[in-house]
Motif scaffolding. Sequence first.
Motif, PDB file in Angstrom:
ATOM      1  N   LEU A  76      30.055  59.318  43.416  1.00  0.00           N
ATOM      2  CA  LEU A  76      28.753  59.969  42.810  1.00  0.00           C
ATOM      3  C   LEU A  76      27.934  58.652  42.475  1.00  0.00           C
ATOM      4  CD1 LEU A  76      27.714  62.435  41.591  1.00  0.00           C
ATOM      5  CD2 LEU A  76      28.957  62.111  39.453  1.00  0.00           C
ATOM      6  N   PRO A  77      27.010  58.353  43.380  1.00  0.00           N
ATOM      7  CA  PRO A  77      26.125  57.430  43.030  1.00  0.00           C
ATOM      8  C   PRO A  77      25.116  57.952  41.994  1.00  0.00           C
ATOM      9  CG  PRO A  77      26.242  57.861  45.433  1.00  0.00           C
ATOM     10  CD  PRO A  77      26.900  59.211  44.820  1.00  0.00           C
ATOM     11  N   PRO A  78      24.762  56.789  41.160  1.00  0.00           N
ATOM     12  CA  PRO A  78      23.769  57.047  40.205  1.00  0.00           C
ATOM     13  C   PRO A  78      22.257  56.856  40.842  1.00  0.00           C
ATOM     14  CG  PRO A  78      24.480  55.079  39.932  1.00  0.00           C
ATOM     15  CD  PRO A  78      25.252  55.526  40.998  1.00  0.00           C
ATOM     16  N   PHE A  79      21.350  57.562  40.501  1.00  0.00           N
ATOM     17  CA  PHE A  79      20.028  57.267  40.641  1.00  0.00           C
ATOM     18  C   PHE A  79      19.172  57.291  39.657  1.00  0.00           C
ATOM     19  CE2 PHE A  79      19.778  62.014  40.504  1.00  0.00           C
ATOM     20  CZ  PHE A  79      18.309  62.202  40.084  1.00  0.00           C
ATOM     21  N   TYR A  80      17.963  56.674  39.745  1.00  0.00           N
ATOM     22  CA  TYR A  80      17.003  56.348  38.418  1.00  0.00           C
ATOM     23  C   TYR A  80      15.449  56.705  38.967  1.00  0.00           C
ATOM     24  CZ  TYR A  80      21.036  53.482  36.788  1.00  0.00           C
ATOM     25  OH  TYR A  80      22.272  53.188  36.506  1.00  0.00           O
ATOM     26  N   THR A  81      14.891  57.365  37.807  1.00  0.00           N
ATOM     27  CA  THR A  81      13.448  57.741  38.396  1.00  0.00           C
ATOM     28  C   THR A  81      12.779  57.957  36.982  1.00  0.00           C
ATOM     29  OG1 THR A  81      12.134  58.969  39.393  1.00  0.00           O
ATOM     30  CG2 THR A  81      13.877  60.046  38.715  1.00  0.00           C
ATOM     31  N   HIS A  82      11.641  57.736  36.650  1.00  0.00           N
ATOM     32  CA  HIS A  82      10.723  58.318  35.640  1.00  0.00           C
ATOM     33  C   HIS A  82      10.282  59.611  36.011  1.00  0.00           C
ATOM     34  CE1 HIS A  82      10.675  54.194  33.643  1.00  0.00           C
ATOM     35  NE2 HIS A  82      10.394  53.598  34.754  1.00  0.00           N
ATOM     36  N   ASP A  83      10.368  60.252  37.031  1.00  0.00           N
ATOM     37  CA  ASP A  83       9.703  61.505  37.460  1.00  0.00           C
ATOM     38  C   ASP A  83      10.674  62.428  37.404  1.00  0.00           C
ATOM     39  OD1 ASP A  83       8.533  63.594  38.696  1.00  0.00           O
ATOM     40  OD2 ASP A  83       7.670  62.438  40.034  1.00  0.00           O
ATOM     41  N   ASP A  84      10.721  63.297  36.189  1.00  0.00           N
ATOM     42  CA  ASP A  84      11.484  64.387  35.648  1.00  0.00           C
ATOM     43  C   ASP A  84      11.631  65.309  36.822  1.00  0.00           C
ATOM     44  OD1 ASP A  84      12.205  62.900  33.356  1.00  0.00           O
ATOM     45  OD2 ASP A  84      10.602  63.973  32.064  1.00  0.00           O
ATOM     46  N   GLY A  85      10.444  65.550  37.328  1.00  0.00           N
ATOM     47  CA  GLY A  85      10.267  66.578  38.271  1.00  0.00           C
ATOM     48  C   GLY A  85      10.887  66.289  39.574  1.00  0.00           C
ATOM     49  N   LEU A  86      10.792  65.089  39.986  1.00  0.00           N
ATOM     50  CA  LEU A  86      11.714  64.483  41.398  1.00  0.00           C
ATOM     51  C   LEU A  86      12.878  64.584  40.928  1.00  0.00           C
ATOM     52  CD1 LEU A  86      11.407  63.159  43.836  1.00  0.00           C
ATOM     53  CD2 LEU A  86      11.414  60.885  42.672  1.00  0.00           C
ATOM     54  N   ALA A  87      13.509  64.279  39.751  1.00  0.00           N
ATOM     55  CA  ALA A  87      14.816  63.909  39.387  1.00  0.00           C
ATOM     56  C   ALA A  87      15.444  65.466  39.277  1.00  0.00           C
ATOM     57  CB  ALA A  87      15.027  63.354  38.112  1.00  0.00           C
ATOM     58  N   ALA A  88      14.763  66.394  38.927  1.00  0.00           N
ATOM     59  CA  ALA A  88      15.496  67.928  38.956  1.00  0.00           C
ATOM     60  C   ALA A  88      15.425  68.294  40.513  1.00  0.00           C
ATOM     61  CB  ALA A  88      14.372  68.813  38.283  1.00  0.00           C
ATOM     62  N   GLU A  89      14.587  67.832  41.446  1.00  0.00           N
ATOM     63  CA  GLU A  89      14.538  68.269  42.789  1.00  0.00           C
ATOM     64  C   GLU A  89      15.924  67.646  43.348  1.00  0.00           C
ATOM     65  OE1 GLU A  89      13.311  70.922  44.282  1.00  0.00           O
ATOM     66  OE2 GLU A  89      13.201  71.378  42.168  1.00  0.00           O
ATOM     67  N   ILE A  90      15.903  66.315  43.102  1.00  0.00           N
ATOM     68  CA  ILE A  90      17.161  65.535  43.844  1.00  0.00           C
ATOM     69  C   ILE A  90      18.306  66.151  43.280  1.00  0.00           C
ATOM     70  CG2 ILE A  90      18.117  63.157  43.541  1.00  0.00           C
ATOM     71  CD1 ILE A  90      15.447  61.894  43.652  1.00  0.00           C
ATOM     72  N   ALA A  91      18.503  66.283  42.050  1.00  0.00           N
ATOM     73  CA  ALA A  91      19.808  67.203  41.634  1.00  0.00           C
ATOM     74  C   ALA A  91      20.235  68.070  42.120  1.00  0.00           C
ATOM     75  CB  ALA A  91      19.717  67.236  40.017  1.00  0.00           C
ATOM     76  N   ARG A  92      18.913  69.111  42.247  1.00  0.00           N
ATOM     77  CA  ARG A  92      19.195  70.725  42.805  1.00  0.00           C
ATOM     78  C   ARG A  92      19.539  70.404  44.467  1.00  0.00           C
ATOM     79  NH1 ARG A  92      16.780  74.213  45.896  1.00  0.00           N
ATOM     80  NH2 ARG A  92      14.869  72.909  45.914  1.00  0.00           N
ATOM     81  N   LEU A  93      18.911  69.500  45.181  1.00  0.00           N
ATOM     82  CA  LEU A  93      19.119  69.345  46.574  1.00  0.00           C
ATOM     83  C   LEU A  93      20.616  68.742  46.596  1.00  0.00           C
ATOM     84  CD1 LEU A  93      15.867  68.661  47.703  1.00  0.00           C
ATOM     85  CD2 LEU A  93      16.895  70.675  48.284  1.00  0.00           C
ATOM     86  N   SER A  94      20.950  67.911  45.876  1.00  0.00           N
ATOM     87  CA  SER A  94      22.270  67.025  46.079  1.00  0.00           C
ATOM     88  C   SER A  94      23.177  68.156  46.127  1.00  0.00           C
ATOM     89  CB  SER A  94      22.200  66.250  44.918  1.00  0.00           C
ATOM     90  OG  SER A  94      23.699  65.736  44.550  1.00  0.00           O
ATOM     91  N   ALA A  95      23.042  69.047  45.021  1.00  0.00           N
ATOM     92  CA  ALA A  95      24.339  70.180  45.017  1.00  0.00           C
ATOM     93  C   ALA A  95      24.287  70.919  46.257  1.00  0.00           C
ATOM     94  CB  ALA A  95      24.315  70.808  43.658  1.00  0.00           C
ATOM     95  N   ALA A  96      22.831  71.379  46.752  1.00  0.00           N
ATOM     96  CA  ALA A  96      22.650  72.271  47.849  1.00  0.00           C
ATOM     97  C   ALA A  96      23.383  71.695  49.293  1.00  0.00           C
ATOM     98  CB  ALA A  96      21.367  72.903  47.967  1.00  0.00           C
ATOM     99  N   VAL A  97      23.247  70.442  49.345  1.00  0.00           N
ATOM    100  CA  VAL A  97      23.617  69.834  50.514  1.00  0.00           C
ATOM    101  C   VAL A  97      24.879  69.190  50.308  1.00  0.00           C
ATOM    102  CG1 VAL A  97      21.034  69.948  51.376  1.00  0.00           C
ATOM    103  CG2 VAL A  97      22.259  67.862  50.477  1.00  0.00           C
ATOM    104  N   ASN A  98      25.492  69.332  49.357  1.00  0.00           N
ATOM    105  CA  ASN A  98      26.688  68.566  49.258  1.00  0.00           C
ATOM    106  C   ASN A  98      26.682  67.146  49.350  1.00  0.00           C
ATOM    107  OD1 ASN A  98      29.446  68.676  48.352  1.00  0.00           O
ATOM    108  ND2 ASN A  98      30.309  69.092  50.200  1.00  0.00           N
ATOM    109  N   ASP A  99      25.613  66.374  48.923  1.00  0.00           N
ATOM    110  CA  ASP A  99      25.323  64.999  48.941  1.00  0.00           C
ATOM    111  C   ASP A  99      25.450  64.573  47.493  1.00  0.00           C
ATOM    112  OD1 ASP A  99      25.031  62.379  49.853  1.00  0.00           O
ATOM    113  OD2 ASP A  99      23.089  62.719  50.946  1.00  0.00           O
ATOM    114  N   PRO A 100      26.345  64.330  46.875  1.00  0.00           N
ATOM    115  CA  PRO A 100      26.361  64.085  45.391  1.00  0.00           C
ATOM    116  C   PRO A 100      25.658  62.983  44.962  1.00  0.00           C
ATOM    117  CG  PRO A 100      28.349  63.928  46.065  1.00  0.00           C
ATOM    118  CD  PRO A 100      27.657  64.304  47.520  1.00  0.00           C
ATOM    119  N   VAL A 101      24.877  63.045  43.901  1.00  0.00           N
ATOM    120  CA  VAL A 101      24.203  61.956  43.155  1.00  0.00           C
ATOM    121  C   VAL A 101      24.159  62.431  41.756  1.00  0.00           C
ATOM    122  CG1 VAL A 101      22.894  60.695  45.102  1.00  0.00           C
ATOM    123  CG2 VAL A 101      22.089  62.389  43.681  1.00  0.00           C
ATOM    124  N   TRP A 102      23.780  61.353  40.844  1.00  0.00           N
ATOM    125  CA  TRP A 102      23.848  61.773  39.194  1.00  0.00           C
ATOM    126  C   TRP A 102      22.766  61.011  38.660  1.00  0.00           C
ATOM    127  CZ3 TRP A 102      26.238  65.874  37.322  1.00  0.00           C
ATOM    128  CH2 TRP A 102      26.232  65.943  36.112  1.00  0.00           C
TER     129      TRP A 102
END
Length: 461
Positions: free
Chosen positions: A349-375
């Motif tokens: 479960l790799p961590p990711f960092y961003t100031h962009d809340d919208g980008l973070a939300a999309e990364i989190a959603r797509l991470s689950a959708a494509v089974n490529d986990p990040v947090w």
Amino acid sequence: MHPLLLPAGTSAIPVHCVARTDWPALRDGFAPLPRSFAQAQGFEARPGQHVVLPDAAGALAVVLLGVDPSGPRRRDPFAPGRLAAILPPGDYALAGDIGDPGLAALGWLLTSYRFERYRKPKAAAARLVLPDGVDGEELSNLAQASALARDLVNTSAADLGPAEIEAAVRSLGESHAAEVDSIVGDDLLAANFPMIHAVGRASPRAPRLVELCWGQEGDPKVTLIGKGVAFDTGGLNLKTDAGMLLMKKDMGGAAAAIAAAGMIMRAKLKVRLRLLVPAVENAVSGSSFRPGDVLRSRKGLTVEIGNTDAEGRLILADALALADEEAPELLLDYATLTGAARVALGPDLPPFYTHDDGLAAEIARLSAAVNDPVWRMPLWPPYDGMLDSKIADMNNVSGGAFAGSVTAALFLDRFVEKSRSYAHFDIYGWNPSTRPGRPEGGECQAARLTYALAKQLYGVR
């Protein structure tokens, strides 16, 4: 299409995925011979349990695989893929409760991956009939790009130095009519990449910055950066033997970025893609950079070296500064950067960092959708002062035992100002053990979610 995929509708041995609660009904519908055979082998549809059933002539007729029942516990979407490494060569088709058919099929292909550069190849793997409604070309794109990344990570550092990383980028560029260039050795100083040069100058294998550009000029600019440390001794802050054992994988960030770039180009997404790979070997010699040295970065910030084993952030900083100069719409970097990330979240479960809340939300959603986990982890401003130096603009380490992944991300964040959206992925790039879709060895993390993000944001040409 991928060589292990067969067209939908092809005749094949059925693989029934069944939860324990559904097993009695399926069992009772079988003929006496397969029903008795399953019972004799103690099949109860426990998750991961499998059994092969014969027909009247003794040929393999049906495969049963136990899966987690539907419910609050999240089932691994790759679970059916575990059979790809177990079943004998043949043609198979998934049936029953397979969950997401695209991810189930992708799990099959990812499980089938083998790294056989240094040993005799095994027999042909089991082939899979493409499930109805799944795009075979899309699936092949994801699997083949992931295999390329795994091959790069698994290759011995003796056979994969900075020049070979460059060759991999050039080969990918040739496949997609992309422009590829590199700046090598002392030319890095003339081109104002002093930290890439400093990290790589001790090795006889010259450091370099490799750049790939693809797409139309007017399209949104997407820049991917991958840490390409071909081998990391730790420099003069030498690693222990245990700490050095897997350091061939310290270019896992470059492998992930290369894979993501390949997915984007093969799918012809509507972007102006830029791939930057600073490729070095952090070696030990009389020309090694030292603890206490002060390096001037491309951005002009001075960096005191608190530890030569925190070299990845130095080469990334110069590459980030270059990327930021053209203010891309989306800037992403990937790096096997800190052990602290693994302590916090483990290898999967790799961590990711961003100031962009919208980008973070999309990364989190797509991470689950494509089974490529990040947090997502925080770019916590109060920790920024942990990078203070008494003689330079900043130190490359905090000097303490806490928040190592966060302070590394804060270090990189200082080199990005103009990019519209930026995220940093602190990946591990390795599977310590085998699981469905994730065989032990080199792993391609965060690339598939990057592709899904770019496809969603920008679409196809």
